[in-house]
Design a protein around this motif. Structure first.
Motif, PDB file in Angstrom:
ATOM      1  N   THR A  20       8.613  26.981 -18.641  1.00 37.13           N
ATOM      2  CA  THR A  20       9.835  26.788 -19.295  1.00 37.13           C
ATOM      3  C   THR A  20      10.690  27.760 -19.707  1.00 37.13           C
ATOM      4  N   GLY A  21      10.202  29.076 -19.544  1.00 41.31           N
ATOM      5  CA  GLY A  21      11.110  30.152 -20.200  1.00 41.31           C
ATOM      6  C   GLY A  21      10.878  30.312 -21.414  1.00 41.31           C
ATOM      7  N   VAL A  22      10.168  29.434 -22.402  1.00 43.16           N
ATOM      8  CA  VAL A  22      10.340  29.664 -23.735  1.00 43.16           C
ATOM      9  C   VAL A  22       9.474  30.610 -24.013  1.00 43.16           C
ATOM     10  N   TRP A  23      10.258  31.583 -25.152  1.00 44.72           N
ATOM     11  CA  TRP A  23       9.132  32.568 -25.775  1.00 44.72           C
ATOM     12  C   TRP A  23       8.395  32.302 -26.935  1.00 44.72           C
ATOM     13  N   THR A  24       7.029  32.376 -27.121  1.00 47.00           N
ATOM     14  CA  THR A  24       6.598  32.227 -28.287  1.00 47.00           C
ATOM     15  C   THR A  24       5.746  33.282 -28.877  1.00 47.00           C
ATOM     16  N   THR A  25       5.794  33.166 -30.335  1.00 49.47           N
ATOM     17  CA  THR A  25       5.200  34.399 -31.216  1.00 49.47           C
ATOM     18  C   THR A  25       4.320  33.763 -32.048  1.00 49.47           C
ATOM     19  N   ASP A  26       3.074  33.975 -32.383  1.00 46.62           N
ATOM     20  CA  ASP A  26       2.290  33.529 -33.408  1.00 46.62           C
ATOM     21  C   ASP A  26       2.498  31.739 -33.474  1.00 46.62           C
ATOM     22  N   ALA A  27       2.560  31.130 -32.100  1.00 46.73           N
ATOM     23  CA  ALA A  27       2.454  29.620 -32.025  1.00 46.73           C
ATOM     24  C   ALA A  27       3.799  29.024 -32.239  1.00 46.73           C
ATOM     25  N   LEU A  28       5.041  29.854 -32.526  1.00 52.86           N
ATOM     26  CA  LEU A  28       6.373  29.378 -33.003  1.00 52.86           C
ATOM     27  C   LEU A  28       7.274  29.769 -31.892  1.00 52.86           C
ATOM     28  N   PRO A  29       8.024  28.873 -31.290  1.00 57.41           N
ATOM     29  CA  PRO A  29       9.003  29.185 -30.094  1.00 57.41           C
ATOM     30  C   PRO A  29      10.260  30.158 -30.966  1.00 57.41           C
ATOM     31  N   MET A  30      10.617  31.167 -30.209  1.00 57.34           N
ATOM     32  CA  MET A  30      11.300  32.189 -30.471  1.00 57.34           C
ATOM     33  C   MET A  30      12.570  32.148 -29.442  1.00 57.34           C
ATOM     34  N   LEU A  31      13.592  32.954 -30.022  1.00 58.76           N
ATOM     35  CA  LEU A  31      14.941  33.185 -29.208  1.00 58.76           C
ATOM     36  C   LEU A  31      15.150  34.666 -29.255  1.00 58.76           C
ATOM     37  N   TYR A  32      15.719  35.288 -28.361  1.00 59.37           N
ATOM     38  CA  TYR A  32      15.814  36.859 -28.321  1.00 59.37           C
ATOM     39  C   TYR A  32      17.244  37.014 -27.683  1.00 59.37           C
ATOM     40  N   VAL A  33      18.093  37.489 -28.654  1.00 65.52           N
ATOM     41  CA  VAL A  33      19.569  37.410 -28.247  1.00 65.52           C
ATOM     42  C   VAL A  33      20.073  38.717 -28.891  1.00 65.52           C
ATOM     43  N   PRO A  34      20.993  39.508 -28.240  1.00 68.28           N
ATOM     44  CA  PRO A  34      21.647  40.789 -28.898  1.00 68.28           C
ATOM     45  C   PRO A  34      22.133  40.423 -30.131  1.00 68.28           C
ATOM     46  N   ARG A  35      21.997  41.402 -30.838  1.00 64.94           N
ATOM     47  CA  ARG A  35      22.597  41.425 -32.481  1.00 64.94           C
ATOM     48  C   ARG A  35      24.124  41.175 -32.458  1.00 64.94           C
ATOM     49  N   HIS A  36      24.774  41.994 -31.448  1.00 61.91           N
ATOM     50  CA  HIS A  36      26.397  41.726 -31.478  1.00 61.91           C
ATOM     51  C   HIS A  36      26.518  40.275 -31.195  1.00 61.91           C
ATOM     52  N   PHE A  37      25.827  39.446 -30.525  1.00 62.01           N
ATOM     53  CA  PHE A  37      26.045  38.115 -29.896  1.00 62.01           C
ATOM     54  C   PHE A  37      25.847  37.336 -31.237  1.00 62.01           C
ATOM     55  N   PHE A  38      24.679  37.367 -32.008  1.00 60.39           N
ATOM     56  CA  PHE A  38      24.520  36.752 -32.972  1.00 60.39           C
ATOM     57  C   PHE A  38      25.367  36.953 -34.152  1.00 60.39           C
ATOM     58  N   ILE A  39      25.516  38.012 -34.475  1.00 60.91           N
ATOM     59  CA  ILE A  39      26.686  38.597 -35.619  1.00 60.91           C
ATOM     60  C   ILE A  39      28.122  37.938 -35.215  1.00 60.91           C
ATOM     61  N   ASN A  40      28.539  38.124 -33.887  1.00 60.57           N
ATOM     62  CA  ASN A  40      29.816  37.486 -33.761  1.00 60.57           C
ATOM     63  C   ASN A  40      29.869  35.940 -33.618  1.00 60.57           C
ATOM     64  N   ASN A  41      28.728  35.373 -33.421  1.00 61.80           N
ATOM     65  CA  ASN A  41      28.814  33.748 -33.538  1.00 61.80           C
ATOM     66  C   ASN A  41      28.826  33.613 -35.199  1.00 61.80           C
ATOM     67  N   HIS A  42      28.148  34.543 -35.889  1.00 58.41           N
ATOM     68  CA  HIS A  42      27.958  33.973 -37.385  1.00 58.41           C
ATOM     69  C   HIS A  42      29.351  34.160 -38.021  1.00 58.41           C
ATOM     70  N   MET A  43      29.942  35.454 -37.664  1.00 58.86           N
ATOM     71  CA  MET A  43      31.388  35.783 -38.035  1.00 58.86           C
ATOM     72  C   MET A  43      32.375  34.642 -37.555  1.00 58.86           C
ATOM     73  N   GLY A  44      32.305  34.147 -36.660  1.00 52.92           N
ATOM     74  CA  GLY A  44      33.331  33.140 -36.154  1.00 52.92           C
ATOM     75  C   GLY A  44      32.942  31.825 -36.947  1.00 52.92           C
ATOM     76  N   ILE A  45      31.968  31.571 -37.068  1.00 55.37           N
ATOM     77  CA  ILE A  45      31.698  30.255 -38.284  1.00 55.37           C
ATOM     78  C   ILE A  45      32.043  30.534 -39.567  1.00 55.37           C
TER      79      ILE A  45
END
Length: 180
Positions: A20-45
């Motif tokens: 599936t390509g799903v990343w998991t840490t401590d039994a929880l699914p995770m996403l891994y994205v660049p900081r600028h990608f997340f913050i740019n989306n955050h600021m757009g909203i």
């Protein structure tokens, strides 16, 4: 990942499901994205909704997510009480959000103070002379409420950022959790 002495390198395993390509840490699914990608989306909203409305939306979502995370991590690691909160601060710090330090905590009273150094928002946005770490506030109240409830305490909390390193002359972020 190996941990180097004196760093905040994660010591948690990251498992990737080959199918599936799903990343998991401590039994929880995770996403891994660049900081600028997340913050740019955050600021757009934020630009579309306004910071005040967006902060309210994030508070509710963050509260719910932190509550769930603390519940699952306590089960996964067999920990309780302040240990769950400290584990949460450690994991947030290891995941690039910033360095979170619990300055004081009283679960039964529903009070806590958290210091934030090297905020991902401040590092990306710089000095903008306003509080930019509002995404985290619901996290602290959600964590406190889940842990308090698991111990049988009736307290419900709220969190507020009282200072931010993006403000002129301020060196670090500070959050206060208090009873409702």
């Amino acid at each position: 990942m190996s941990q180097k002495p004196g760093t905040h390198a994660p010591e948690m395993p990251i498992e990737v499901n080959d199918e599936t390509g799903v990343w998991t840490t401590d039994a929880l699914p995770m996403l891994y994205v660049p900081r600028h990608f997340f913050i740019n989306n955050h600021m757009g909203i934020e630009e579309e909704l306004g910071a005040e409305v967006y902060a309210q939306v994030l508070y509710k979502a963050g509260y719910k997510s932190a509550y769930y995370w603390c519940e699952k991590e306590a089960e996964c690691h067999g920990i309780s009480g302040v240990d769950v909160f400290e584990h949460y601060m450690k994991r947030l710090s290891q995941r690039g959000w910033g360095i979170f330090t619990t300055q004081s905590i009283d679960l039964e009273a529903g009070t806590c103070t958290v210091r934030l150094d090297h905020s991902a928002f401040v590092l990306q946005m710089g000095q903008v002379n306003r509080k930019v770490d509002y995404m985290f506030t619901g996290w602290f109240a959600g964590a406190m409420d889940q842990i308090a409830q698991s111990l049988g305490y009736k307290v419900k909390t709220q969190a507020l950022q009282t200072q931010c390193a993006a403000e002129e002359g301020i060196e670090f972020g500070l959050f206060e959790v208090t009873p409702l």
